[in-house]
Design an enzyme around this catalytic site. Structure first.
Site, short mmCIF file in Angstrom:
data_model
loop_
_atom_site.label_atom_id
_atom_site.label_comp_id
_atom_site.label_asym_id
_atom_site.label_seq_id
_atom_site.Cartn_x
_atom_site.Cartn_y
_atom_site.Cartn_z
N LYS A 192 30.85 43.03 45.35
CA LYS A 192 31.29 43.94 44.28
C LYS A 192 30.07 44.64 43.67
CE LYS A 192 35.41 41.22 43.67
NZ LYS A 192 36.14 40.12 43.00
N GLN A 251 35.75 36.50 37.87
CA GLN A 251 35.99 36.06 39.24
C GLN A 251 36.79 34.76 39.24
OE1 GLN A 251 35.07 37.80 42.10
NE2 GLN A 251 36.28 36.27 43.17
N ASP A 300 41.20 44.18 36.98
CA ASP A 300 41.95 43.51 38.05
C ASP A 300 43.46 43.65 37.88
OD1 ASP A 300 40.46 42.40 40.11
OD2 ASP A 300 39.85 40.65 38.92
#
Ligand code: NAD
Length: 278
Positions: free
Chosen positions: A52, A96, A119
């Site tokens: 990322k 994460q 997200d």
């Protein structure tokens, strides 16, 4: 005739190139910013976070990495999220997953401002997704939709079978397919006669995490097959679909690797730009 292979690697690279062009010429202070929070030392998570960060560098997004030890307390983590929520440089916040045991994932995700929830995992954004409102949506299912769109098929009315009902892939994929007027059936570990259900699919999305779970003979001739699975078998990556036999029956199919995987990060970048209003 074997299926056409959907080249997710190329589609993702083209998307990144386009985003890089859109951001070119911006000064550092004028770029979108993505904050990534990694707690603990899970090796797979570390790899994803590095990927990322690399994508941010490539296209010109400022990345703010926060690598915290595995024993980070709840208060410390929530305080960090509070600071990121308030930061004018940060447009998207990503925590994460999975978080180490003992940390309440739902509480942490809910602490992210919905307007920075890159997200699309915040309950507010999940609600908007299922209500058919525009929202920031989870990256892997967005990648799935982009791959389906790349085939040019008309999705309206098609029998679509999603295998797997996780919150990050199966459920949001079903919501997005519904919003495109597919007739969606979700299969999971308690589904009866699963092969018969999969055989009905004009579109099959496999997100189970079991190698070769969807066998070639379950694929309806001419179906479009999206294989989300990433499984390591004898050192090689394989999907959830038995690739060679499915290739012979499908009209389009994604490979593993090189299908859905690269799309996820491209969509993360797309979401970051969206949240930054670019
Ligand atoms: P998960 O473990 O959270 O969910 C798996 C789902 O499969 C569950 O809903 C479960 O009901 C279903 N399932 C399990 N066993 C089953 C069985 N025997 N019969 C029917 N259904 C069964 O997994 P996930 O996070 O959704 O990921 C699924 C796969 O996709 C994994 O291989 C993961 O690595 C991969 N993945 C890939 C990407 C990507 O970017 N390409 C992103 C996320 C996940």
């Amino acid at each position: 005739m074997p299926a056409s292979i959907i080249d997710g690697k190329k589609i993702a690279a083209d998307l990144r190139k386009d985003m890089k062009a859109r951001l070119s010429g911006r000064s550092e202070g004028d770029r979108p910013g993505l904050a990534v929070v990694l707690v603990g030392d899970d090796p797979a998570s570390a790899v994803y976070v590095n990927q990322k960060e690399k994508a941010c560098r490539e296209i010109g997004v400022n990345s703010f990495m926060h690598r915290l030890p595995g024993d980070t307390g709840r208060g410390e983590l929530l305080a960090l999220i509070g600071r990121l929520n308030a930061s004018r440089e940060v447009h998207g916040i990503l925590v994460q997953l999975p978080l180490p045991e003992g940390i309440d994932t739902k509480e942490v995700i809910s602490a992210i401002l919905p307007q920075k929830d890159v997200d699309g995992f915040h309950p507010y954004n999940i609600g908007r997704l299922w209500s058919g409102e525009s929202t920031v949506a989870p990256c892997t299912p967005m990648g799935i939709m982009a791959l389906l769109d790349s085939t040019g098929i008309e999705m309206k009315g098609l029998e679509t079978v999603v295998v797997g009902r996780s919150n990050i892939v199966g459920k949001p994929a079903a919501a997005m397919l519904l919003s495109r007027h597919c007739t969606v059936t979700m299969c999971h570990s308690r589904t009866k006669d699963l092969p018969d259900v999969v055989r009905r699919g004009d579109i099959v999305v496999a997100a189970v995490g079991i190698p070769n779970f969807v066998t070639g003979e379950m694929i309806k001739p001419g179906a479009v097959v999206i294989d989300v699975g990433i499984n390591r078998v004898d050192g090689a990556l394989v999907g959830d679909v038995e690739f060679e036999p499915a290739l012979q029956r499908a009209s389009f199919i994604t490979p593993v690797p090189g299908g859905v995987g690269p799309m996820t990060i491209a969509m993360l970048m797309q979401n970051t730009l969206q949240l930054a209003g670019v």
